[in-house]
Design a protein around this motif. Sequence first.
Motif, PDB file in Angstrom:
ATOM      1  N   GLY A   1      -8.443  52.279 -31.346  1.00  0.00           N
ATOM      2  CA  GLY A   1      -7.731  52.559 -30.095  1.00  0.00           C
ATOM      3  C   GLY A   1      -7.935  53.998 -29.651  1.00  0.00           C
ATOM      4  O   GLY A   1      -8.234  54.273 -28.487  1.00  0.00           O
TER       5      GLY A   1
ATOM      6  N   ASN B   1     -11.656  54.609 -28.628  1.00  0.00           N
ATOM      7  CA  ASN B   1     -11.979  54.039 -27.312  1.00  0.00           C
ATOM      8  C   ASN B   1     -11.338  54.845 -26.190  1.00  0.00           C
ATOM      9  O   ASN B   1     -11.922  54.960 -25.112  1.00  0.00           O
ATOM     10  CB  ASN B   1     -11.512  52.581 -27.234  1.00  0.00           C
ATOM     11  CG  ASN B   1     -12.292  51.694 -28.186  1.00  0.00           C
ATOM     12  OD1 ASN B   1     -13.410  52.014 -28.564  1.00  0.00           O
ATOM     13  ND2 ASN B   1     -11.698  50.594 -28.586  1.00  0.00           N
ATOM     14  N   ARG B   2     -10.136  55.391 -26.450  1.00  0.00           N
ATOM     15  CA  ARG B   2      -9.502  56.217 -25.421  1.00  0.00           C
ATOM     16  C   ARG B   2     -10.387  57.429 -25.128  1.00  0.00           C
ATOM     17  O   ARG B   2     -10.617  57.776 -23.970  1.00  0.00           O
ATOM     18  CB  ARG B   2      -8.102  56.661 -25.877  1.00  0.00           C
ATOM     19  CG  ARG B   2      -7.241  57.130 -24.728  1.00  0.00           C
ATOM     20  CD  ARG B   2      -5.790  57.341 -25.139  1.00  0.00           C
ATOM     21  NE  ARG B   2      -5.620  58.592 -25.824  1.00  0.00           N
ATOM     22  CZ  ARG B   2      -4.718  58.815 -26.783  1.00  0.00           C
ATOM     23  NH1 ARG B   2      -3.918  57.840 -27.186  1.00  0.00           N
ATOM     24  NH2 ARG B   2      -4.626  59.985 -27.361  1.00  0.00           N
TER      25      ARG B   2
ATOM     26  N   GLY C   1     -21.111  49.188 -24.002  1.00  0.00           N
ATOM     27  CA  GLY C   1     -20.048  49.433 -23.023  1.00  0.00           C
ATOM     28  C   GLY C   1     -18.721  48.906 -23.538  1.00  0.00           C
ATOM     29  O   GLY C   1     -17.966  48.265 -22.811  1.00  0.00           O
ATOM     30  N   CYS C   2     -18.450  49.182 -24.829  1.00  0.00           N
ATOM     31  CA  CYS C   2     -17.256  48.645 -25.505  1.00  0.00           C
ATOM     32  C   CYS C   2     -17.203  47.110 -25.429  1.00  0.00           C
ATOM     33  O   CYS C   2     -16.202  46.540 -25.012  1.00  0.00           O
ATOM     34  CB  CYS C   2     -15.966  49.276 -24.975  1.00  0.00           C
ATOM     35  SG  CYS C   2     -14.651  49.284 -26.226  1.00  0.00           S
ATOM     36  N   PHE C   3     -18.321  46.497 -25.858  1.00  0.00           N
ATOM     37  CA  PHE C   3     -18.413  45.037 -26.018  1.00  0.00           C
ATOM     38  C   PHE C   3     -18.386  44.278 -24.691  1.00  0.00           C
ATOM     39  O   PHE C   3     -18.085  43.092 -24.657  1.00  0.00           O
ATOM     40  CB  PHE C   3     -17.303  44.547 -26.982  1.00  0.00           C
ATOM     41  CG  PHE C   3     -17.230  45.384 -28.223  1.00  0.00           C
ATOM     42  CD1 PHE C   3     -18.274  45.351 -29.144  1.00  0.00           C
ATOM     43  CD2 PHE C   3     -16.175  46.266 -28.439  1.00  0.00           C
ATOM     44  CE1 PHE C   3     -18.249  46.177 -30.268  1.00  0.00           C
ATOM     45  CE2 PHE C   3     -16.138  47.090 -29.559  1.00  0.00           C
ATOM     46  CZ  PHE C   3     -17.177  47.037 -30.472  1.00  0.00           C
TER      47      PHE C   3
ATOM     48  N   LEU D   1     -19.522  41.811 -32.772  1.00  0.00           N
ATOM     49  CA  LEU D   1     -18.053  41.739 -32.786  1.00  0.00           C
ATOM     50  C   LEU D   1     -17.514  41.643 -34.216  1.00  0.00           C
ATOM     51  O   LEU D   1     -16.510  42.275 -34.558  1.00  0.00           O
ATOM     52  CB  LEU D   1     -17.576  40.547 -31.949  1.00  0.00           C
ATOM     53  CG  LEU D   1     -17.797  40.695 -30.427  1.00  0.00           C
ATOM     54  CD1 LEU D   1     -17.745  39.331 -29.731  1.00  0.00           C
ATOM     55  CD2 LEU D   1     -16.750  41.627 -29.814  1.00  0.00           C
ATOM     56  N   ARG D   2     -18.198  40.866 -35.082  1.00  0.00           N
ATOM     57  CA  ARG D   2     -17.743  40.753 -36.478  1.00  0.00           C
ATOM     58  C   ARG D   2     -17.885  42.076 -37.216  1.00  0.00           C
ATOM     59  O   ARG D   2     -17.038  42.448 -38.023  1.00  0.00           O
ATOM     60  CB  ARG D   2     -18.515  39.656 -37.207  1.00  0.00           C
ATOM     61  CG  ARG D   2     -18.092  38.283 -36.761  1.00  0.00           C
ATOM     62  CD  ARG D   2     -18.460  37.158 -37.714  1.00  0.00           C
ATOM     63  NE  ARG D   2     -17.966  35.947 -37.065  1.00  0.00           N
ATOM     64  CZ  ARG D   2     -18.726  35.121 -36.345  1.00  0.00           C
ATOM     65  NH1 ARG D   2     -20.029  35.324 -36.251  1.00  0.00           N
ATOM     66  NH2 ARG D   2     -18.175  34.088 -35.744  1.00  0.00           N
TER      67      ARG D   2
ATOM     68  N   ALA E   1     -17.728  45.019 -35.805  1.00  0.00           N
ATOM     69  CA  ALA E   1     -16.646  45.868 -35.288  1.00  0.00           C
ATOM     70  C   ALA E   1     -15.339  45.525 -36.004  1.00  0.00           C
ATOM     71  O   ALA E   1     -14.569  46.421 -36.384  1.00  0.00           O
ATOM     72  CB  ALA E   1     -16.498  45.678 -33.778  1.00  0.00           C
ATOM     73  N   ALA E   2     -15.090  44.226 -36.223  1.00  0.00           N
ATOM     74  CA  ALA E   2     -13.887  43.797 -36.949  1.00  0.00           C
ATOM     75  C   ALA E   2     -13.883  44.381 -38.364  1.00  0.00           C
ATOM     76  O   ALA E   2     -12.860  44.874 -38.849  1.00  0.00           O
ATOM     77  CB  ALA E   2     -13.822  42.273 -37.001  1.00  0.00           C
ATOM     78  N   ASP E   3     -15.036  44.337 -39.022  1.00  0.00           N
ATOM     79  CA  ASP E   3     -15.130  44.885 -40.382  1.00  0.00           C
ATOM     80  C   ASP E   3     -14.846  46.392 -40.384  1.00  0.00           C
ATOM     81  O   ASP E   3     -14.250  46.919 -41.318  1.00  0.00           O
ATOM     82  CB  ASP E   3     -16.520  44.623 -40.973  1.00  0.00           C
ATOM     83  CG  ASP E   3     -16.782  43.130 -41.193  1.00  0.00           C
ATOM     84  OD1 ASP E   3     -15.803  42.354 -41.243  1.00  0.00           O
ATOM     85  OD2 ASP E   3     -17.962  42.745 -41.308  1.00  0.00           O
TER      86      ASP E   3
ATOM     87  N   VAL F   1     -12.886  47.960 -38.289  1.00  0.00           N
ATOM     88  CA  VAL F   1     -11.435  48.091 -38.142  1.00  0.00           C
ATOM     89  C   VAL F   1     -10.777  47.915 -39.513  1.00  0.00           C
ATOM     90  O   VAL F   1      -9.910  48.695 -39.921  1.00  0.00           O
ATOM     91  CB  VAL F   1     -10.884  47.072 -37.120  1.00  0.00           C
ATOM     92  CG1 VAL F   1      -9.358  47.047 -37.135  1.00  0.00           C
ATOM     93  CG2 VAL F   1     -11.393  47.402 -35.712  1.00  0.00           C
ATOM     94  N   ASP F   2     -11.228  46.916 -40.266  1.00  0.00           N
ATOM     95  CA  ASP F   2     -10.698  46.708 -41.619  1.00  0.00           C
ATOM     96  C   ASP F   2     -10.969  47.912 -42.525  1.00  0.00           C
ATOM     97  O   ASP F   2     -10.211  48.183 -43.452  1.00  0.00           O
ATOM     98  CB  ASP F   2     -11.317  45.454 -42.251  1.00  0.00           C
ATOM     99  CG  ASP F   2     -10.688  44.172 -41.721  1.00  0.00           C
ATOM    100  OD1 ASP F   2      -9.557  44.242 -41.196  1.00  0.00           O
ATOM    101  OD2 ASP F   2     -11.329  43.103 -41.827  1.00  0.00           O
TER     102      ASP F   2
ATOM    103  N   ALA G   1     -22.121  37.772 -31.463  1.00  0.00           N
ATOM    104  CA  ALA G   1     -21.046  37.475 -32.410  1.00  0.00           C
ATOM    105  C   ALA G   1     -21.129  38.434 -33.602  1.00  0.00           C
ATOM    106  O   ALA G   1     -20.108  38.900 -34.108  1.00  0.00           O
ATOM    107  CB  ALA G   1     -21.145  36.027 -32.864  1.00  0.00           C
TER     108      ALA G   1
END
Lengths: 321, 321
Positions: B184, B187-188, B158-160, B170-171, B173-175, B177-178, B167
């Motif tokens: 954005g 998710n829209r 449900g989008c985190f 989330l990490r 997901a961060a990777d 993004v990198d 954890a």
Amino acid sequence: MRIELEKATELIREHDNILILTHRNPDGDALGSGYALCRALQSVGKNVVFRYFEKIPKVFIQLEDCCSHAEFEPSFVIAVDCADSKILGDSPEMSYKEKVDLCIDHHPSNTLYAKYTCLDENAAATTEIILMIARELGAEVDSLTATAVYIGLSTDTGCFRYSNTTARTLRMAADMVDAGINAGRLNRILFETKSKSYAALEAMALSTMKKYFAEKCAIMYITLDMYEISGTDETEVHALSALPRQIEGVLVGATIKESEPGRYKVSIRTNPPVNASEICQIFGGGGHKRAAGCEIHGTLEEVTEQLLKAIEPFVKDVEAE
Amino acid sequence: MRIELEKATELIREHDNILILTHRNPDGDALGSGYALCRALQSVGKNVVFRYFEKIPKVFIQLEDCCSHAEFEPSFVIAVDCADSKILGDSPEMSYKEKVDLCIDHHPSNTLYAKYTCLDENAAATTEIILMIARELGAEVDSLTATAVYIGLSTDTGCFRYSNTTARTLRMAADMVDAGINAGRLNRILFETKSKSYAALEAMALSTMKKYFAEKCAIMYITLDMYEISGTDETEVHALSALPRQIEGVLVGATIKESEPGRYKVSIRTNPPVNASEICQIFGGGGHKRAAGCEIHGTLEEVTEQLLKAIEPFVKDVEAE
């Protein structure tokens, strides 16, 4: 004067008896920043107090006791998440508007009203900056401090949905999970629970939604009667304005809210390429590209008609980006 | 046989001409897992194809071309995110139900139908496991592969928001993004856009919501007429079932959906301590603690009455946890 994070940390290190303030009507990031900084500084032995002066939304009440209180004459005043001294939540006994030593913020519109300003426009939330300062100071980030940081991160990003979310935001959220927060429970309270009155108002408002201009414009309205019947107050209405724009194909979503008989506040939300602020400027209002507001007088029918006339040129022959 | 991630990676390394399948009516994690694994294996020089056999929800169409196609006789069959061979999306020409060499999954209910099963119940999404395998293999994770991984992570949490988010989620997901995804925009599309028909049905359904038993139970209904008027199909209705439970104080939220005249599917969602599955078992249905379903026959009034009778003992004198 704008300063870097290292300099801000140094200033904090040099002082004791620190007062932390934030903006009026504090939201999740304002409260999260204040509490997180307060607890972090207490953990390194500072005398510090965080103060705000209004009723806070119910969902944040869990933060209220995460900070112990102290009484002292402040020698250093920090404002967090507050872009302008005009909106500073100020003490009723004495004004600190002109006496802010350090402002820690992420709003690009910051007026640099403080003596020193540590501003990071790339931070999704001010709590991102607070966490970096806490780490520089070697402060403890226990599960309550982590909860305050997380509430800032999640509320300012729509729980990591919006485009301001960066890899750093997500990694910090991961670190807060490691620090022992109950993210699932927090998110349920912050994002998955509607008050009874909000749920009732939402259903009524959605039932008024109408579409115009090849369904590129959606408008709904809320009357004083609807507030009365649902038992809603103003603080709950904000989230409703997002709904008309969520419908597939809609470029302009408008919510018309009766504020007193014959007066209506209008919230406009747009999808690219339509500029919400330009529409609202026609009525003497303004705001951001994607979210803006204005006030229009008349009957509901007159207000709707004026609004439609203003919106038409923004959507006619315009396609979504 | 259950195997570790390292063994699964070794098996994949040994084979070429790999066919990837997933479960029927594939969701974001099923499609994300299939595409991410397919692209990762192609990047290390494998012949590999990912196939599914149904129309996919519109929001995932952007994934459709992220994988090139190949024709070959598969020598190794992998099923991703599929807990049971009964729900495998199978080829119309030949069945692979009994021929799955490796299953990669995160469902605790996995029936271990494959020759080898790499199961991680702590993974919020199967794409978490796929990413770990891709890394073990030294595969490239470019922005399209990262998009597929992210869609799995975000849709299954449900989008985190949900408590399965760790954890590690989330990490990762961060990777991603990198790695260059446009989170954005994704998710829209995934979370902030409602189809016109869904929006219309939602407004109609919400207007039927009634509360019972000191407002601890909320029930809404959807009739065949409402599907017809709104132009909705079954694939869109799923998300609606979450709404009654979102109201503050509600322990049991029920959505009664007419499937044909005189037959109603009922979705129950609960908050702790009420067990949704126990309520649905009364009518021969079942499911999980917080989400379950059953079928009840009769008129809408009769179905509502039977349901209320069944729910009453679960909420009477019971307080939220």
